[in-house]
Design a protein around this motif. Sequence first.
Motif, mmCIF file in Angstrom:
data_model
loop_
_atom_site.group_PDB
_atom_site.id
_atom_site.type_symbol
_atom_site.label_atom_id
_atom_site.label_comp_id
_atom_site.label_asym_id
_atom_site.label_seq_id
_atom_site.Cartn_x
_atom_site.Cartn_y
_atom_site.Cartn_z
ATOM 1 N N TYR A 1 10.343 -27.718 68.792
ATOM 2 C CA TYR A 1 10.946 -26.396 68.661
ATOM 3 C C TYR A 1 10.204 -25.569 67.615
ATOM 4 O O TYR A 1 9.839 -24.400 67.863
ATOM 5 C CB TYR A 1 12.421 -26.528 68.277
ATOM 6 N N ASP B 1 13.786 -16.225 70.496
ATOM 7 C CA ASP B 1 13.637 -14.993 71.274
ATOM 8 C C ASP B 1 13.419 -13.794 70.363
ATOM 9 O O ASP B 1 12.501 -12.987 70.583
ATOM 10 C CB ASP B 1 14.892 -14.779 72.125
ATOM 11 N N LYS C 1 21.086 -27.753 68.857
ATOM 12 C CA LYS C 1 21.770 -28.455 69.936
ATOM 13 C C LYS C 1 23.130 -28.987 69.502
ATOM 14 O O LYS C 1 24.081 -29.013 70.283
ATOM 15 C CB LYS C 1 20.893 -29.612 70.416
ATOM 16 N N THR D 1 21.923 -18.790 67.696
ATOM 17 C CA THR D 1 21.494 -20.057 68.289
ATOM 18 C C THR D 1 19.987 -20.210 68.145
ATOM 19 O O THR D 1 19.274 -19.229 67.870
ATOM 20 C CB THR D 1 21.852 -20.126 69.784
ATOM 21 N N TRP D 2 19.500 -21.420 68.381
ATOM 22 C CA TRP D 2 18.058 -21.657 68.370
ATOM 23 C C TRP D 2 17.351 -20.764 69.382
ATOM 24 O O TRP D 2 16.299 -20.193 69.080
ATOM 25 C CB TRP D 2 17.778 -23.127 68.699
ATOM 26 N N ASN D 3 17.913 -20.656 70.576
ATOM 27 C CA ASN D 3 17.281 -19.836 71.609
ATOM 28 C C ASN D 3 17.171 -18.379 71.168
ATOM 29 O O ASN D 3 16.139 -17.733 71.385
ATOM 30 C CB ASN D 3 18.080 -19.917 72.923
ATOM 31 N N GLU D 4 18.228 -17.868 70.550
ATOM 32 C CA GLU D 4 18.204 -16.480 70.083
ATOM 33 C C GLU D 4 17.199 -16.293 68.957
ATOM 34 O O GLU D 4 16.521 -15.264 68.880
ATOM 35 C CB GLU D 4 19.605 -16.054 69.635
#
Length: 417
Positions: free
Chosen positions: A232, A177, A294, A171-174
């Motif tokens: 982002y 991170d 998203k 994912t984008w978050n991963e």
Amino acid sequence: MSKTITAVLLSLVLILSFGLSGCSSSATTSGSSAKNKSITVWFFGDQPQPFQKLVKKFQKQSGIQVNVQAIPWANAHDKLLTAIASKSGPDVITMGTSWMPEFVKAGALADLTPYIKDNPNLKQSNFFKGSVATAEYNGKYYGAPWYVDTRVLFYRTDLLKKVGYSSAPKTWNELLDAATKLSKRGKGYYGLTIDPKEQSTAFMFARQNGSNLIENGKAQFNQPAFVGAINYMNQFIKQGATPKTDLGIDLTQSFGGKGIVPMFISGSWNINTINTTIPDVKGKWATAVLPKGKVNNKSILGGADLTIFQYSKNKANSAKLINYLSGTRAQMDWLKISTDVPAVTAAWENKALKDDPLYKTFGEQAKTAEPLPLVPQFEQIAQNELASWEKIYRSGADVQKTMDAFNSSSQKLLDQK
């Protein structure tokens, strides 16, 4: 005396043979045999030898001579415009997908539809859907997809494991991170490269965030989905996870060794580059489909289409060549010669691709990949986006205001007829 008679008889045989072959050829093609048994290909690039090697078998099987002329990319655009103006040029053109809209609009390319019946490899259903989209305009079909250029994630498996990732970020978050954690290894270390000269990146991320980029002729570059994607990307810069500028080092230095930048998004050609130039990372790296934003994880899709010049007098034989190059065997031969991955979906059932996890990723990503907006103005729009992005990541310009200005300039370009 006998030598003279023999020479005369040989001349007569050659004349009769030439005449008969001319009659035979004219029954199946539209012009003289000499012309229709020879076609010219404009190969965009500096090295035509691989393509010449590829068509040798076709020449032997068909009896059609293929003359390959290399046109450097720097000269290709002007060369095509000159050919259109004079209505004189090649028979087949290896056209970059991003140029298709402009030259279809200019009337430079022939519709392939009439040739599909006799050349079944040209059927649109044989290719990735996104590739076909680069060649279809107003119900006509101007090019058979030849090879695809889609982008996936390259990553160092050993270094990702050290920051808690046993597989690629999903994912984008991963992704953010993992990149941030990798950048904390010390001064001069980063997590992900965002190439400041790659014009597709922002549009690719924006699509993953739900942007349609252009809707009904209206630019969407200052709308929340696009602006959110730029924000982002900017987080990687702000958090030190991505270098602001080109580090001035090659892949051997950045991806090899200690892995200064252990993740990057790129195309299939880098598989061979890593395997041949960075032996120290063997077994320590992999490819993965892009992390999901998203809405989706769509990649961009480029490459090249095989097209027929509108003013060619050898369209039938040109279609035969394209039919041959669209076969699975020729597609696999081209992969071996060039490292360009096939546009024909059946080729991906070949073990060389199906059983290779590095290449298999590209086949998976290509299933949903889409070309950049197919409008003639997009090349300039993309260049303007790079300039806008530079103001943001280098100078800290306000994202919304910068995108408002970019959207306005893009709309002016789109409004030009």
